[in-house]
Write a protein that holds these residues in place. Structure first.
Motif, PDB file in Angstrom:
ATOM      1  N   TRP A 105      22.053  30.422  48.544  1.00 26.43           N
ATOM      2  CA  TRP A 105      21.724  29.000  48.599  1.00 26.43           C
ATOM      3  C   TRP A 105      22.866  28.226  49.223  1.00 26.43           C
ATOM      4  CZ3 TRP A 105      24.174  24.945  45.756  1.00 26.43           C
ATOM      5  CH2 TRP A 105      23.582  23.687  45.934  1.00 26.43           C
ATOM      6  N   GLU A 106      22.518  27.354  50.162  1.00 17.99           N
ATOM      7  CA  GLU A 106      23.493  26.475  50.802  1.00 17.99           C
ATOM      8  C   GLU A 106      23.070  25.037  50.538  1.00 17.99           C
ATOM      9  OE1 GLU A 106      26.816  25.623  53.570  1.00 17.99           O
ATOM     10  OE2 GLU A 106      26.216  27.381  52.412  1.00 17.99           O
ATOM     11  N   GLY A 107      23.936  24.276  49.838  1.00 21.53           N
ATOM     12  CA  GLY A 107      23.654  22.876  49.562  1.00 21.53           C
ATOM     13  C   GLY A 107      24.016  21.997  50.741  1.00 21.53           C
ATOM     14  N   GLU A 108      23.389  20.832  50.821  1.00 24.98           N
ATOM     15  CA  GLU A 108      23.662  19.959  51.966  1.00 24.98           C
ATOM     16  C   GLU A 108      25.125  19.530  52.061  1.00 24.98           C
ATOM     17  OE1 GLU A 108      22.581  15.536  53.017  1.00 24.98           O
ATOM     18  OE2 GLU A 108      20.868  16.805  53.498  1.00 24.98           O
ATOM     19  N   PRO A 109      25.783  19.196  50.935  1.00 26.89           N
ATOM     20  CA  PRO A 109      27.197  18.785  51.061  1.00 26.89           C
ATOM     21  C   PRO A 109      28.142  19.942  51.383  1.00 26.89           C
ATOM     22  CG  PRO A 109      26.208  17.953  49.024  1.00 26.89           C
ATOM     23  CD  PRO A 109      25.285  18.983  49.568  1.00 26.89           C
ATOM     24  N   GLY A 110      27.613  21.174  51.409  1.00 23.62           N
ATOM     25  CA  GLY A 110      28.449  22.318  51.745  1.00 23.62           C
ATOM     26  C   GLY A 110      28.744  23.243  50.590  1.00 23.62           C
ATOM     27  N   ASP A 111      28.268  22.892  49.375  1.00 24.62           N
ATOM     28  CA  ASP A 111      28.418  23.809  48.252  1.00 24.62           C
ATOM     29  C   ASP A 111      27.425  24.958  48.418  1.00 24.62           C
ATOM     30  OD1 ASP A 111      26.462  21.858  47.955  1.00 24.62           O
ATOM     31  OD2 ASP A 111      26.555  21.825  45.771  1.00 24.62           O
ATOM     32  N   SER A 112      27.743  26.094  47.821  1.00 23.15           N
ATOM     33  CA  SER A 112      26.879  27.260  48.009  1.00 23.15           C
ATOM     34  C   SER A 112      26.884  28.126  46.756  1.00 23.15           C
ATOM     35  CB  SER A 112      27.335  28.078  49.219  1.00 23.15           C
ATOM     36  OG  SER A 112      28.672  28.514  49.042  1.00 23.15           O
ATOM     37  N   ARG A 113      25.926  29.028  46.706  1.00 23.56           N
ATOM     38  CA  ARG A 113      25.768  29.906  45.550  1.00 23.56           C
ATOM     39  C   ARG A 113      24.995  31.142  45.984  1.00 23.56           C
ATOM     40  NH1 ARG A 113      22.401  28.063  40.187  1.00 23.56           N
ATOM     41  NH2 ARG A 113      23.017  29.758  38.783  1.00 23.56           N
ATOM     42  N   THR A 114      25.388  32.290  45.489  1.00 19.80           N
ATOM     43  CA  THR A 114      24.653  33.522  45.755  1.00 19.80           C
ATOM     44  C   THR A 114      24.318  34.188  44.431  1.00 19.80           C
ATOM     45  OG1 THR A 114      25.725  33.879  47.892  1.00 19.80           O
ATOM     46  CG2 THR A 114      24.717  35.798  46.854  1.00 19.80           C
ATOM     47  N   LEU A 115      23.056  34.539  44.262  1.00 15.54           N
ATOM     48  CA  LEU A 115      22.583  35.216  43.057  1.00 15.54           C
ATOM     49  C   LEU A 115      22.100  36.613  43.424  1.00 15.54           C
ATOM     50  CD1 LEU A 115      20.533  32.278  41.492  1.00 15.54           C
ATOM     51  CD2 LEU A 115      22.601  33.267  40.521  1.00 15.54           C
ATOM     52  N   THR A 116      22.658  37.630  42.771  1.00 13.93           N
ATOM     53  CA  THR A 116      22.146  38.988  42.941  1.00 13.93           C
ATOM     54  C   THR A 116      20.823  39.112  42.201  1.00 13.93           C
ATOM     55  OG1 THR A 116      23.217  39.833  40.956  1.00 13.93           O
ATOM     56  CG2 THR A 116      24.513  39.879  43.018  1.00 13.93           C
ATOM     57  N   TYR A 117      20.153  40.237  42.403  1.00 10.22           N
ATOM     58  CA  TYR A 117      18.899  40.440  41.673  1.00 10.22           C
ATOM     59  C   TYR A 117      19.134  40.449  40.166  1.00 10.22           C
ATOM     60  CZ  TYR A 117      15.662  40.818  45.509  1.00 10.22           C
ATOM     61  OH  TYR A 117      14.854  40.495  46.563  1.00 10.22           O
ATOM     62  N   ALA A 118      20.230  41.037  39.715  1.00 12.21           N
ATOM     63  CA  ALA A 118      20.537  41.057  38.285  1.00 12.21           C
ATOM     64  C   ALA A 118      20.808  39.646  37.764  1.00 12.21           C
ATOM     65  CB  ALA A 118      21.741  41.960  38.015  1.00 12.21           C
ATOM     66  N   GLN A 119      21.543  38.856  38.536  1.00 10.05           N
ATOM     67  CA  GLN A 119      21.858  37.487  38.114  1.00 10.05           C
ATOM     68  C   GLN A 119      20.622  36.595  38.136  1.00 10.05           C
ATOM     69  OE1 GLN A 119      24.900  36.927  41.073  1.00 10.05           O
ATOM     70  NE2 GLN A 119      26.585  37.209  39.607  1.00 10.05           N
ATOM     71  N   LEU A 120      19.802  36.741  39.163  1.00  8.46           N
ATOM     72  CA  LEU A 120      18.575  35.945  39.247  1.00  8.46           C
ATOM     73  C   LEU A 120      17.637  36.299  38.097  1.00  8.46           C
ATOM     74  CD1 LEU A 120      16.911  33.859  40.813  1.00  8.46           C
ATOM     75  CD2 LEU A 120      16.037  35.719  42.245  1.00  8.46           C
ATOM     76  N   HIS A 121      17.543  37.577  37.782  1.00 11.43           N
ATOM     77  CA  HIS A 121      16.716  38.031  36.660  1.00 11.43           C
ATOM     78  C   HIS A 121      17.180  37.374  35.362  1.00 11.43           C
ATOM     79  CE1 HIS A 121      15.843  40.918  33.326  1.00 11.43           C
ATOM     80  NE2 HIS A 121      14.653  40.938  33.905  1.00 11.43           N
ATOM     81  N   ARG A 122      18.488  37.328  35.152  1.00 12.87           N
ATOM     82  CA  ARG A 122      19.033  36.732  33.934  1.00 12.87           C
ATOM     83  C   ARG A 122      18.669  35.247  33.846  1.00 12.87           C
ATOM     84  NH1 ARG A 122      22.977  37.623  30.159  1.00 12.87           N
ATOM     85  NH2 ARG A 122      24.004  35.745  29.361  1.00 12.87           N
ATOM     86  N   GLU A 123      18.870  34.521  34.955  1.00 13.48           N
ATOM     87  CA  GLU A 123      18.569  33.079  34.963  1.00 13.48           C
ATOM     88  C   GLU A 123      17.081  32.810  34.735  1.00 13.48           C
ATOM     89  OE1 GLU A 123      20.430  30.100  36.313  1.00 13.48           O
ATOM     90  OE2 GLU A 123      22.387  31.058  36.195  1.00 13.48           O
ATOM     91  N   VAL A 124      16.234  33.626  35.344  1.00 10.74           N
ATOM     92  CA  VAL A 124      14.790  33.455  35.185  1.00 10.74           C
ATOM     93  C   VAL A 124      14.388  33.708  33.731  1.00 10.74           C
ATOM     94  CG1 VAL A 124      12.546  34.459  35.781  1.00 10.74           C
ATOM     95  CG2 VAL A 124      14.177  33.907  37.592  1.00 10.74           C
ATOM     96  N   CYS A 125      14.926  34.753  33.127  1.00 12.55           N
ATOM     97  CA  CYS A 125      14.590  35.060  31.730  1.00 12.55           C
ATOM     98  C   CYS A 125      15.044  33.936  30.799  1.00 12.55           C
ATOM     99  CB  CYS A 125      15.217  36.383  31.307  1.00 12.55           C
ATOM    100  SG  CYS A 125      14.411  37.831  32.021  1.00 12.55           S
ATOM    101  N   GLN A 126      16.234  33.391  31.058  1.00 16.23           N
ATOM    102  CA  GLN A 126      16.717  32.287  30.221  1.00 16.23           C
ATOM    103  C   GLN A 126      15.819  31.060  30.353  1.00 16.23           C
ATOM    104  OE1 GLN A 126      20.922  31.997  31.465  1.00 16.23           O
ATOM    105  NE2 GLN A 126      21.480  32.600  29.392  1.00 16.23           N
ATOM    106  N   MET A 127      15.444  30.718  31.593  1.00 17.81           N
ATOM    107  CA  MET A 127      14.577  29.548  31.751  1.00 17.81           C
ATOM    108  C   MET A 127      13.209  29.804  31.140  1.00 17.81           C
ATOM    109  SD  MET A 127      13.674  27.118  35.047  1.00 17.81           S
ATOM    110  CE  MET A 127      15.253  26.274  35.089  1.00 17.81           C
TER     111      MET A 127
END
Length: 656
Positions: A105-127
């Motif tokens: 993910w690239e934010g408009e102001p220039g901030d960014s974030r990368t989620l691996t499959y394991a990390q994305l899985h964790r975030e999805v389960c929490q939500m």
């Protein structure tokens, strides 16, 4: 599209073969291989789709029946049990992809974030667990009104994980448009953000949510989950509004995917129609999962090393199918970008491609025409050598823009997949397979394997090659919409009964006109009904007209599309005023802003033309054909014998 334009397009003689090096490594390697695959699918579509469903997806329980077709209603993989969130996440965790980048993910102001499959899985389960704590159960509807941030995709996957039906509303829509969609779907929860960044400005979303929900206007919404993005000061309604970062703390990351029936509803997505009320397009789980998976895999020729970027917003079907579900089901790395080309950073798209080494790039003709206007020095100043495949989506692309895209962005070395499809189709229907099908600038080329399309006349009978007519689909496919939410009769009437051949068969009418050339290539010519395509976004004329008429100064309004070299079409509104009102530039500005308030900025008319009366038939129908000609500055031709008052047309001509 004028007849001259159609004739010039159909005389297009340039043909671009897939590069040999690309074809050698592609999933589908030659025209002969495509043709064999297409013929096999057409001869036995159920066996074709069943084999792919068995090979490509993970099922909790296999289906009993591949297709139950009760025209115009279809069920695919009947009694099969599946979960699309599981197919997008869990099954990759037992492979090397566990630590692969799933979402960049690239934010408009220039901030960014990368989620691996394991990390994305964790975030999805929490939500998913937070959503359950807020009282959402399987089958409940959840509204999502978000900027382009990772939590938008996380929210979709979390809903799918527990069997909740998501209804994503584009973040550019107004409070009124959000209110209408939440009410129609009877949403129980709304997931939003304080705001998002758009063209160097922090745009408020929660403020629009508060307006949409004011005075209990959407009584079914019990809770609002808010993601902090811009840190704007917002109102948080006690007992109703909750910060995501507060509820996420300490929540379990263990949330097994709910086994869903293949035909359980996955999402509702509202799309414009030729009548005022937006249509709630319903997609279900198993067939949609398979169709987005296969189209993503073959059309974008996804390889494990690809960094894939679709520039759409998740608020549209393109974002659903080709940012979230299709790429993740394939285990790909998908990129999301919050920003858009803007005066302060006209080269931002090329910066992103260079920064992340994007290999597959999928964008809209409107964006390409904007890039052309900005100048080729911007992309030429970046290293775009990572690109190996380009795509276009949203509207037909003119050959000049296609050639610029091919030469300047693709360095005359990248195949272009020009894709035709709709919200209703779930996935791409007509396109080149990049390693197999030679391309022509401006043509969507040939149908995807398993899709039987044709061009027919007004009686539903096929026309010959090099003739024009209506674009139809003649056999059900797994990704097709199942119905319109709470309105099956409108579904039948709008899509299946508009064109009925003499043999009485049901065919799906797309609402688009098309030509087939001598080689059988399809050239999609745009809408034939009262829908305007502005920058790839479909807007019903009735929606905009209803917004205008809701203003106290307006007695009547008619809206048409005018050709625009950047956006494809621009909205022109012909307006008659109440007796006490007088035309003025100030009123025109006020009416434009009123439409923005009622629908959103994408619906802002480019031009307001005041008139004493509108041209109508003797039965009272507005003759929009005449208004389209006037808006475009063209000579009014054709039969005007049904016109009730010829003087109206003469006055409009004089003021045009």
């Amino acid at each position: 599209m004028s007849q001259d334009t159609i004739e010039s397009i159909l005389q297009e003689k340039r043909l671009f073969q897939p590069p040999a090096e690309f074809s050698q490594k592609a999933h589908i390697k030659s025209l002969e291989e495509y043709q064999a695959l297409y013929d096999k699918a057409k001869a036995d579509p159920e066996a074709f789709w069943a084999k792919l469903a068995d090979r490509e997806l993970d099922w909790f329980q296999k289906w009993d029946t591949v297709l139950d077709w009760q025209p115009p209603f279809a069920k695919w993989f009947v009694n099969g049990k599946i979960n699309i969130s599981y197919n997008c996440l869990d099954r990759h965790l037992t492979t090397w992809r566990k630590n692969k980048a799933a979402l960049i993910w690239e934010g408009e102001p220039g901030d960014s974030r990368t989620l691996t499959y394991a990390q994305l899985h964790r975030e999805v389960c929490q939500m998913a667990n937070v959503i359950k704590q807020l009282g959402v159960q399987k089958g409940d509807r959840v509204g999502i009104y978000m900027p382009m941030i990772p939590e938008a995709a996380i929210a979709m996957l979390a809903c799918a994980r527990i069997g909740a039906v998501h209804s994503v509303v584009f973040g550019g829509f107004s409070a009124e448009a959000l209110h209408d969609r939440l009410n129609d779907g009877k949403a129980k929860l709304l997931i939003t953000a304080d705001g998002g960044f758009r063209k160097d400005t922090a745009v408020g979303l929660k403020t629009q949510v508060d307006k949409a929900l004011a005075n209990n206007a959407v009584p079914t919404v019990a809770n609002v989950l808010v993601v902090e993005r811009t840190k704007q000061k917002i109102h948080m309604e006690p007992g109703r509004d909750h910060w995501w970062h507060d509820l996420q703390k300490g929540v379990s990351a263990n949330c097994p995917a709910e086994p869903m029936d293949s035909e359980d509803m996955l999402f509702i997505l509202y799309t414009s129609g030729s009548t005022g009320k937006p249509k709630g397009v319903v997609h279900t789980t198993g067939g949609y999962n398979l169709y987005t998976h296969m189209t993503t895999k073959w059309i974008f020729d996804l390889q494990d090393t690809d960094v894939y970027w679709c520039t759409a917003d998740v608020g549209w079907i393109t974002g659903h199918s080709y940012i979230v579900y299709g790429p993740l089901s394939n285990g790909a790395t998908t990129l999301m970008y919050e920003g858009a080309p803007r005066n302060s950073n006209p080269g931002c798209f090329w910066d992103v491609i260079e920064k992340y080494g994007v290999t597959v790039f999928y964008t809209a003709p409107t964006a390409i025409r904007t890039f052309m206007k900005m100048g080729e020095h911007f992309p030429k100043a970046r290293d775009l050598s990572s690109l190996r495949l380009l795509g276009t989506v949203g509207e037909p692309i003119n050959p000049e823009a296609w050639m610029w895209y091919y030469r300047i962005i693709g360095n005359s070395n990248c195949p272009i997949v020009d894709t035709w499809w709709q919200t209703e189709t779930g996935g791409i229907m007509i396109t080149a397979l990049p390693g197999a099908i030679p391309t022509k600038p401006g043509s969507a080329t040939l149908p995807f394997p398993g899709i039987v399309v044709d061009v027919v006349d007004q009686d539903g009978e096929p026309v010959t090659n090099e003739s024009g007519g209506y674009l139809v689909v003649k056999h059900p496919w797994p990704g097709m919409m199942r119905t319109l939410y709470n309105d099956p009769e409108r579904f039948r009437r709008t899509y299946w009964e508009y064109l009925r051949p003499k043999n009485g068969e049901f065919v799906y009418f797309a609402g688009d006109g098309a030509h087939k050339d001598k080689d059988g290539y399809f050239w999609v010519m745009g809408r034939v009904d009262d829908v305007i395509n502005v920058a790839g976004h479909r807007l019903g004329t009735m929606e905009v007209e209803s917004a205008l008429v809701s203003h106290p100064a307006v007695a009547e309004a008619a809206v048409v599309g005018k050709p625009d070299e950047i956006k494809g079409e621009e909205i022109v509104a012909f307006v008659t005023l109440e007796n006490t009102q007088q035309p003025s530039d100030e009123l025109a500005k006020e009416l434009k802003q009123h439409v923005v308030k009622e629908i959103g900025a994408i619906a802002r008319p480019g031009e307001i033309r005041f008139t004493e009366a509108l041209p109508k038939t003797r039965s009272g129908k507005i003759m929009r054909r005449l208004l389209r000609s006037l808006a475009a500055g063209q000579e009014v031709t054709g039969d005007t014998s049904t016109l009730e008052d010829r003087a109206v047309l003469d006055k409009l001509r004089g003021g045009a």
